[in-house]
Every structure is written in structure tokens, then in C-alpha cells.
Design a protein around this motif. Sequence first.
Motif, short mmCIF file in Angstrom:
data_model
loop_
_atom_site.label_atom_id
_atom_site.label_comp_id
_atom_site.label_asym_id
_atom_site.label_seq_id
_atom_site.Cartn_x
_atom_site.Cartn_y
_atom_site.Cartn_z
N ALA A 157 0.82 -1.22 0.00
CA ALA A 157 0.00 0.00 0.00
C ALA A 157 0.84 1.26 0.00
O ALA A 157 0.41 2.31 -0.46
N GLY A 158 2.05 1.18 0.51
CA GLY A 158 2.93 2.33 0.56
C GLY A 158 2.68 3.22 1.76
O GLY A 158 1.85 2.92 2.62
N GLU A 159 3.40 4.33 1.81
CA GLU A 159 3.27 5.26 2.92
C GLU A 159 3.73 6.64 2.46
O GLU A 159 4.36 6.80 1.42
N ALA A 160 3.40 7.63 3.25
CA ALA A 160 3.86 8.99 3.01
C ALA A 160 4.52 9.49 4.29
O ALA A 160 4.06 9.18 5.39
N LYS A 161 5.61 10.23 4.13
CA LYS A 161 6.30 10.82 5.28
C LYS A 161 6.26 12.34 5.13
O LYS A 161 6.60 12.87 4.07
N VAL A 162 5.85 12.99 6.21
CA VAL A 162 5.79 14.45 6.22
C VAL A 162 6.59 14.99 7.40
O VAL A 162 6.72 14.32 8.43
N MET A 163 7.12 16.18 7.25
CA MET A 163 7.86 16.83 8.33
C MET A 163 6.97 17.90 8.95
O MET A 163 6.41 18.73 8.24
N LEU A 164 6.87 17.83 10.28
CA LEU A 164 6.11 18.82 11.04
C LEU A 164 7.07 19.58 11.96
O LEU A 164 8.01 18.99 12.49
N ALA A 165 6.81 20.85 12.13
CA ALA A 165 7.56 21.65 13.10
C ALA A 165 6.60 22.01 14.23
O ALA A 165 5.46 22.39 13.99
N ILE A 166 7.06 21.87 15.46
CA ILE A 166 6.27 22.22 16.64
C ILE A 166 6.84 23.51 17.20
O ILE A 166 8.03 23.59 17.49
N LEU A 167 5.99 24.52 17.35
CA LEU A 167 6.42 25.82 17.85
C LEU A 167 5.64 26.19 19.10
O LEU A 167 4.48 25.82 19.24
N GLU A 168 6.29 26.90 20.00
CA GLU A 168 5.63 27.45 21.18
C GLU A 168 6.00 28.92 21.27
O GLU A 168 7.18 29.26 21.23
N ASN A 169 4.99 29.78 21.35
CA ASN A 169 5.19 31.23 21.35
C ASN A 169 6.04 31.67 20.15
O ASN A 169 6.90 32.55 20.27
N GLY A 170 5.84 31.01 19.01
CA GLY A 170 6.55 31.37 17.79
C GLY A 170 7.96 30.82 17.67
O GLY A 170 8.62 31.04 16.66
N LYS A 171 8.43 30.10 18.68
CA LYS A 171 9.80 29.56 18.65
C LYS A 171 9.77 28.06 18.40
O LYS A 171 8.96 27.34 18.99
N LEU A 172 10.67 27.61 17.54
CA LEU A 172 10.75 26.19 17.20
C LEU A 172 11.16 25.37 18.42
O LEU A 172 12.16 25.67 19.07
N ILE A 173 10.36 24.34 18.73
CA ILE A 173 10.67 23.43 19.83
C ILE A 173 11.28 22.15 19.27
O ILE A 173 12.27 21.65 19.77
N GLU A 174 10.66 21.63 18.21
CA GLU A 174 11.10 20.35 17.67
C GLU A 174 10.53 20.15 16.28
O GLU A 174 9.47 20.67 15.94
N GLU A 175 11.25 19.38 15.47
CA GLU A 175 10.73 18.93 14.19
C GLU A 175 10.53 17.44 14.28
O GLU A 175 11.34 16.73 14.87
N LYS A 176 9.41 16.97 13.72
CA LYS A 176 9.08 15.54 13.75
C LYS A 176 8.75 15.08 12.36
O LYS A 176 8.12 15.80 11.59
N ILE A 177 9.13 13.85 12.05
CA ILE A 177 8.73 13.22 10.80
C ILE A 177 7.61 12.24 11.13
O ILE A 177 7.76 11.39 12.01
N VAL A 178 6.48 12.41 10.47
CA VAL A 178 5.30 11.57 10.71
C VAL A 178 5.11 10.69 9.48
O VAL A 178 5.11 11.17 8.35
N THR A 179 4.94 9.39 9.71
CA THR A 179 4.68 8.44 8.63
C THR A 179 3.20 8.14 8.60
O THR A 179 2.62 7.75 9.61
N LEU A 180 2.58 8.36 7.46
CA LEU A 180 1.16 8.07 7.30
C LEU A 180 0.99 6.68 6.72
O LEU A 180 1.35 6.43 5.58
#
Length: 138
Positions: A64-87
Amino acid sequence: MKYCLVLVFSLIMVSSYAQENDSIVQFYAEINASELFSFENKSIQFKKVISDSRCPKDVTCVWAGEAKVMLAILENGKLIEEKIVTLNAQNKIDLSFLGLEDIYSLKALDLIPYPVSSHKIKDSEYCLKIQLNKKVEK
């Protein structure tokens, strides 16, 4: 962006579950590539699609395959972490770093459009549907 609104709240729903003193606040959103979904003093940015190997809907595939996306998590406009999510079948990740007293979980619901063999999807066409849950203690 041309194809989806910046932040479309498809539904903001507050629901209480019968778990003694806890309730769950749920947020639903559709986010275009490079756009933000903001809640409280935090934001989730859909940075980009890293890979999309989902089987086109007009093709028969063994996997079936998969898709990977990169998300950035910010708090008060500042980058906290980047995460790769596999769908794929298991799209849930925990975002416990968003608050020590708050428990967050994020589920990627869908990545649209779904591939077809006759069309290469441009980065600007992607839209990520997410569900964010916050556990609230009463």
C-alpha cells in the motif's frame, strides 16, 4: 495557497469522556504545506512532504505504501522540535513535550490528494488533515 485555506478548522469539538475527572479537547484542522495550525500558545507547521510512496488509486500494488511528512512544533513562535510523521495504518505520535501538565497527542488523519498514476503531485497541492487531542484534568 491556491488549493486549501490557510487553516481550515473542519470541526472544533469538545467532548467529555467518562474517565473519572478527565476530559479530552479535540481540534481538527487541514493544513497546506508550509502553513501553521495554531492552538493556545502553540503551533504545528506542515513543513513538507518528504516522500510519498502510496500506491496510486488507479494501479494495483503489492504494498500500500506510505507517506512521510515533516512537522515543526512551535511554542510562542519559537521552534521546539521537528518531527517526521509516517502516514500508514499507525499515524499516532505523542507530543508530550508541549506541556508538562498537559498531555497532547497528534494523529495524522489523511494526506490529500491521493496519488494517481497520470499526475505528479506538486508540493503546493498537498494538504494534511490532523486531529489534536489534549487531555484535561478537572
